[in-house]
Motif scaffolding. Structure first.
Motif, PDB file in Angstrom:
ATOM      1  N   UNK A 170     -26.208 -16.636  13.173  1.00 43.49           N
ATOM      2  CA  UNK A 170     -24.586 -16.399  12.675  1.00 43.49           C
ATOM      3  C   UNK A 170     -24.481 -15.962  11.615  1.00 43.49           C
ATOM      4  N   UNK A 171     -23.375 -15.205  11.377  1.00 42.40           N
ATOM      5  CA  UNK A 171     -23.155 -14.527  10.152  1.00 42.40           C
ATOM      6  C   UNK A 171     -21.541 -14.571   9.936  1.00 42.40           C
ATOM      7  N   UNK A 172     -21.159 -14.443   8.531  1.00 40.65           N
ATOM      8  CA  UNK A 172     -19.673 -14.683   7.953  1.00 40.65           C
ATOM      9  C   UNK A 172     -18.914 -13.661   7.597  1.00 40.65           C
ATOM     10  N   UNK A 173     -19.214 -12.472   7.864  1.00 40.11           N
ATOM     11  CA  UNK A 173     -18.513 -11.271   7.344  1.00 40.11           C
ATOM     12  C   UNK A 173     -17.156 -11.182   7.988  1.00 40.11           C
ATOM     13  N   UNK A 174     -16.450 -10.378   7.043  1.00 45.59           N
ATOM     14  CA  UNK A 174     -15.023  -9.996   7.282  1.00 45.59           C
ATOM     15  C   UNK A 174     -14.638  -9.628   8.614  1.00 45.59           C
ATOM     16  N   UNK A 175     -15.535  -8.856   9.148  1.00 49.08           N
ATOM     17  CA  UNK A 175     -15.296  -8.363  10.269  1.00 49.08           C
ATOM     18  C   UNK A 175     -15.170  -9.248  11.650  1.00 49.08           C
ATOM     19  N   UNK A 176     -15.402 -10.313  11.084  1.00 48.16           N
ATOM     20  CA  UNK A 176     -15.111 -11.281  12.262  1.00 48.16           C
ATOM     21  C   UNK A 176     -13.799 -11.699  12.412  1.00 48.16           C
ATOM     22  N   UNK A 177     -12.956 -11.604  11.309  1.00 44.81           N
ATOM     23  CA  UNK A 177     -11.388 -11.624  11.492  1.00 44.81           C
ATOM     24  C   UNK A 177     -10.728 -11.238  12.326  1.00 44.81           C
ATOM     25  N   UNK A 178     -11.410  -9.778  12.689  1.00 40.82           N
ATOM     26  CA  UNK A 178     -10.407  -9.217  13.903  1.00 40.82           C
ATOM     27  C   UNK A 178     -11.232  -8.762  15.113  1.00 40.82           C
ATOM     28  N   UNK A 179     -12.075  -9.698  15.287  1.00 38.59           N
ATOM     29  CA  UNK A 179     -12.794  -9.419  16.604  1.00 38.59           C
ATOM     30  C   UNK A 179     -12.201 -10.203  17.763  1.00 38.59           C
ATOM     31  N   UNK A 180     -11.160 -11.021  17.572  1.00 40.11           N
ATOM     32  CA  UNK A 180     -10.354 -11.541  18.475  1.00 40.11           C
ATOM     33  C   UNK A 180     -11.568 -12.795  19.512  1.00 40.11           C
ATOM     34  N   UNK A 181     -12.329 -13.132  18.458  1.00 41.45           N
ATOM     35  CA  UNK A 181     -13.451 -14.486  18.978  1.00 41.45           C
ATOM     36  C   UNK A 181     -13.292 -15.604  18.147  1.00 41.45           C
ATOM     37  N   UNK A 182     -12.746 -16.631  18.658  1.00 35.23           N
ATOM     38  CA  UNK A 182     -12.732 -17.926  18.014  1.00 35.23           C
ATOM     39  C   UNK A 182     -13.957 -18.400  17.664  1.00 35.23           C
ATOM     40  N   UNK A 183     -15.078 -17.934  18.033  1.00 29.88           N
ATOM     41  CA  UNK A 183     -16.672 -18.707  17.842  1.00 29.88           C
ATOM     42  C   UNK A 183     -16.986 -17.908  16.567  1.00 29.88           C
ATOM     43  N   UNK A 184     -16.350 -17.183  16.000  1.00 26.43           N
ATOM     44  CA  UNK A 184     -16.913 -16.448  14.699  1.00 26.43           C
ATOM     45  C   UNK A 184     -15.669 -16.482  13.443  1.00 26.43           C
ATOM     46  N   UNK A 185     -16.109 -16.334  12.416  1.00 22.55           N
ATOM     47  CA  UNK A 185     -15.209 -16.614  11.263  1.00 22.55           C
ATOM     48  C   UNK A 185     -15.802 -15.988   9.856  1.00 22.55           C
TER      49      UNK A 185
END
Length: 226
Positions: free
Chosen positions: A67-82
């Motif tokens: 698991x990672x918490x990078x800012x790119x997770x905000x725009x990946x349309x994936x609710x499993x990341x943040x």
């Protein structure tokens, strides 16, 4: 007559109390992010220029296994990341993300917390109050304006702040829409388009809803609405 006067006095007192509560709720809070970094966003936006996703964050939590918490997770349309900033001593307060946006952007949708599931949402902190701002990247035609605070503070900066605003968010698992062009907020007609090379949106964490267990403050998704 006495009872009538007492009744009117009670109503007036009630109105004053209710107005006081409303004012307290809508009070614009002071943004340390804007105070600290205003006119000094060059170093952060330069990172965006080297990012394939045109987004960056002030910090992020260390990876935990897969698991990672990078800012790119905000725009990946994936609710499993943040995205989760470093804890430090502020619980994520005063941390921020900056992303490139197109001219005419109407607003953005935001899903706060770790929205992978209801349990993780409640265990972790969620943003309660956010600040957002529009940053303009100057082109070669940009004039030396007398009212340009950034030009006054740092003549070498390539960027200037057009506006910043405070938003109070609901503690909800659902997506919330922030209309940046709502009356009284930002107007693209005043965005100096002829002097702009690019526009950027800053979203900062000002206050939080406390999680029941963990001290990580997370945001799951940010969707730009054109």
């Amino acid at each position: 007559m006495v009872k009538y006067i007492q009744f009117i006095s009670f109503i007036l007192l009630l109105v004053i109390v209710l107005l006081g509560i409303r004012c307290k709720k809508e009070k614009i809070v002071h943004s340390e992010i804007i105070t600290k970094y205003a006119c000094n966003f060059d170093i952060f936006i330069n990172k965006i220029k080297t990012s394939p996703n045109s987004i960056m964050s002030s910090s992020k939590l260390k990876n935990e296994g897969m698991f990672n918490y990078k800012s790119e997770n905000l725009i990946d349309q994936n609710l499993n990341t943040c995205w989760c900033p470093q804890r430090k001593s502020s619980n994520g307060v005063n941390e921020f993300i900056i992303m490139k946006i197109p001219f005419g952007t109407k607003g953005f949708k935001i899903i706060i917390g770790n929205a992978k599931n209801r349990k993780l949402y409640e265990l972790n902190n969620r943003p309660k109050v956010i600040s957002w701002g529009i940053i303009l990247e100057k082109n070669m035609k940009y004039p030396k304006l007398q009212n340009d605070i950034c030009n006054f503070k740092n003549k070498k900066t390539k960027y200037t702040n057009l506006i910043y605003y405070i938003e109070h968010l609901k503690d909800t698992f659902k997506s919330q829409y922030i209309n940046i062009t709502q009356k009284g907020k930002f107007n693209w007609k005043n965005s100096m388009k002829e002097y702009a090379k690019n526009y950027y949106l800053l979203i900062g964490i000002e206050r939080i809803y406390k999680g029941s267990k963990y001290n990580d403050t997370c945001i799951t998704e940010v969707e730009i609405i054109k």
